[in-house]
Motif scaffolding. Structure first.
Motif, PDB file in Angstrom:
ATOM      1  N   ASP A   1      -0.680   7.891  -3.494  1.00 46.47           N
ATOM      2  CA  ASP A   1      -0.879   7.943  -4.942  1.00 46.47           C
ATOM      3  C   ASP A   1       0.258   8.619  -5.680  1.00 46.47           C
ATOM      4  O   ASP A   1       0.348   8.524  -6.909  1.00 46.47           O
ATOM      5  CB  ASP A   1      -2.204   8.638  -5.273  1.00 46.47           C
ATOM      6  CG  ASP A   1      -2.162  10.131  -5.008  1.00 46.47           C
ATOM      7  OD1 ASP A   1      -1.458  10.553  -4.067  1.00 46.47           O
ATOM      8  OD2 ASP A   1      -2.832  10.882  -5.744  1.00 46.47           O
TER       9      ASP A   1
ATOM     10  N   VAL B   1       0.858  -1.178   0.000  1.00 43.02           N
ATOM     11  CA  VAL B   1       0.000   0.000   0.000  1.00 43.02           C
ATOM     12  C   VAL B   1       0.896   1.231   0.000  1.00 43.02           C
ATOM     13  O   VAL B   1       1.839   1.321   0.799  1.00 43.02           O
ATOM     14  CB  VAL B   1      -0.927   0.035   1.236  1.00 43.02           C
ATOM     15  CG1 VAL B   1      -1.847   1.254   1.170  1.00 43.02           C
ATOM     16  CG2 VAL B   1      -1.748  -1.249   1.324  1.00 43.02           C
TER      17      VAL B   1
ATOM     18  N   GLU C   1      -1.878  -1.372  -4.101  1.00 46.51           N
ATOM     19  CA  GLU C   1      -2.913  -0.351  -4.211  1.00 46.51           C
ATOM     20  C   GLU C   1      -2.373   0.974  -3.695  1.00 46.51           C
ATOM     21  O   GLU C   1      -1.422   1.016  -2.900  1.00 46.51           O
ATOM     22  CB  GLU C   1      -4.169  -0.739  -3.449  1.00 46.51           C
ATOM     23  CG  GLU C   1      -4.019  -0.772  -1.938  1.00 46.51           C
ATOM     24  CD  GLU C   1      -5.348  -1.018  -1.234  1.00 46.51           C
ATOM     25  OE1 GLU C   1      -6.195  -0.095  -1.272  1.00 46.51           O
ATOM     26  OE2 GLU C   1      -5.529  -2.112  -0.659  1.00 46.51           O
TER      27      GLU C   1
ATOM     28  N   ARG D   1       1.537  -1.629  -9.608  1.00 44.10           N
ATOM     29  CA  ARG D   1       0.426  -2.574  -9.788  1.00 44.10           C
ATOM     30  C   ARG D   1       0.772  -3.628 -10.847  1.00 44.10           C
ATOM     31  O   ARG D   1       0.549  -4.829 -10.651  1.00 44.10           O
ATOM     32  CB  ARG D   1      -0.840  -1.825 -10.217  1.00 44.10           C
ATOM     33  CG  ARG D   1      -1.522  -1.038  -9.120  1.00 44.10           C
ATOM     34  CD  ARG D   1      -2.919  -0.611  -9.548  1.00 44.10           C
ATOM     35  NE  ARG D   1      -3.523   0.288  -8.569  1.00 44.10           N
ATOM     36  CZ  ARG D   1      -3.526   1.610  -8.660  1.00 44.10           C
ATOM     37  NH1 ARG D   1      -2.946   2.191  -9.717  1.00 44.10           N
ATOM     38  NH2 ARG D   1      -4.090   2.355  -7.741  1.00 44.10           N
TER      39      ARG D   1
END
Length: 310
Positions: free
Chosen positions: A124, A121, A151, A140
């Motif tokens: 962004d 994780v 993600e 990804r």
């Protein structure tokens, strides 16, 4: 919580973990969202959670002469990650070898093979690999090839602006402690070992615990209402001078903290001083008498800001 390094290997019990990946300096609300999502996944998938960070900071590696800018030490981050619910902290040594590692090798060799990650994780805006050519889409795609489910967590905003470590640094430089606190969900805190000083504060009736600022981001020089946490875990209110003590020569950059209503020997202790509120800029006084009078006023202000009896 365990502190890990790749050189020491990943314990078998932690292989198959969900890894929160980022620098996490400051561990602000945006960072907390990333780690929180990793912990949520770990709970539902019944997997351990590792928070991976970098030391030194990549900026320090590429620009070794940049002024101090760190918001947390590794020890502080470890405590924060543990409090959030992670099982371990993995410290990537950011050196030349890591710098030139390709995005493909970072995912396949480091994440998949060395760490054994089942999921990753990130924020962004995360980038990685030689030349920072890897991004969340790359992660990804490469992760899928290596059996890693990756993600990215959406940014967290305060008002119309994204929360970032840069915004926190700007707030601290301006003496806007309330803004920094909102962004981090806690007061900005400086940790260090209390060192012997010239005992001038004791002579003035205000003994202080002095610690060096080290690699920490320099907040606005001045007087602050603070809360100090001692080695035994106890918390004490105080008033602190952060700066170069312009009334005295030679100028020495220190964080000098006077604990209110406390009488004890702190020399050699590792303490953490949280800056709760900015009171005033540091000033040069014409006499010691003027300085002491102002220190009394500063104590009154600190007690008010900390909601203490006058």
């Amino acid at each position: 919580m365990q502190r890990l390094a790749l050189a020491g290997g990943i314990p078998e019990a932690l292989r198959g973990a969900i890894v929160a990946l980022g620098n996490f300096d400051g561990f602000h609300l945006g960072h907390q969202a990333v780690v929180g999502r990793a912990i949520q996944r770990g709970f539902h998938e019944r997997r351990p959670v590792i928070v991976a960070t970098f030391d030194p900071h990549p900026v320090r590696f590429f620009k070794p002469d940049v002024p101090p800018f760190r918001l947390t030490t590794l020890d502080q981050r470890e405590a924060l990650f543990a409090h959030a619910g992670a099982d371990a902290m993995l410290v990537f040594e950011f050196d030349k070898a890591l710098c030139i590692t390709s995005a493909e090798d970072f995912v396949d060799d480091v994440l998949a093979q060395q760490i054994g990650a089942a999921g990753v994780v990130t924020g962004d805006d995360f980038t990685f690999g030689r030349g920072r050519k890897g991004n969340v889409e790359t992660l990804r795609e490469l992760g899928q090839q290596s059996g890693i489910v990756a993600e990215a967590v959406a940014p967290v905003a305060l008002g119309d602006l994204r929360i970032s470590s840069g915004r926190i640094r700007e707030a601290l430089q301006a003496g806007e402690t309330a803004t920094a606190t909102k962004l981090m969900s806690r007061d900005y805190a400086i940790q260090g070992v209390v060192q012997a000083g010239d005992k001038r504060g004791r002579e003035l009736g205000y003994p202080t615990a002095n610690i060096a600022l080290g690699d920490y981001q320099r907040p606005r020089y001045g007087i602050y209402a603070v809360r100090a946490t001692l080695e035994d875990g106890s918390e004490h209110p105080g008033v602190a001078s952060l700066g170069v003590r312009p009334t005295f020569d030679p100028p020495v950059e220190l964080l000098e903290t006077h604990l209110l209503d406390y009488d004890g020997d702190l020399y050699g202790q590792r303490i953490e001083v949280a800056l709760h509120a900015f009171i005033r800029d540091e000033w040069k006084f014409d006499s010691v008498t003027q300085l002491v009078d102002q220190m009394r006023d500063d104590e009154v202000d600190a007690r008010r800001l900390l909601a203490l009896p006058a």
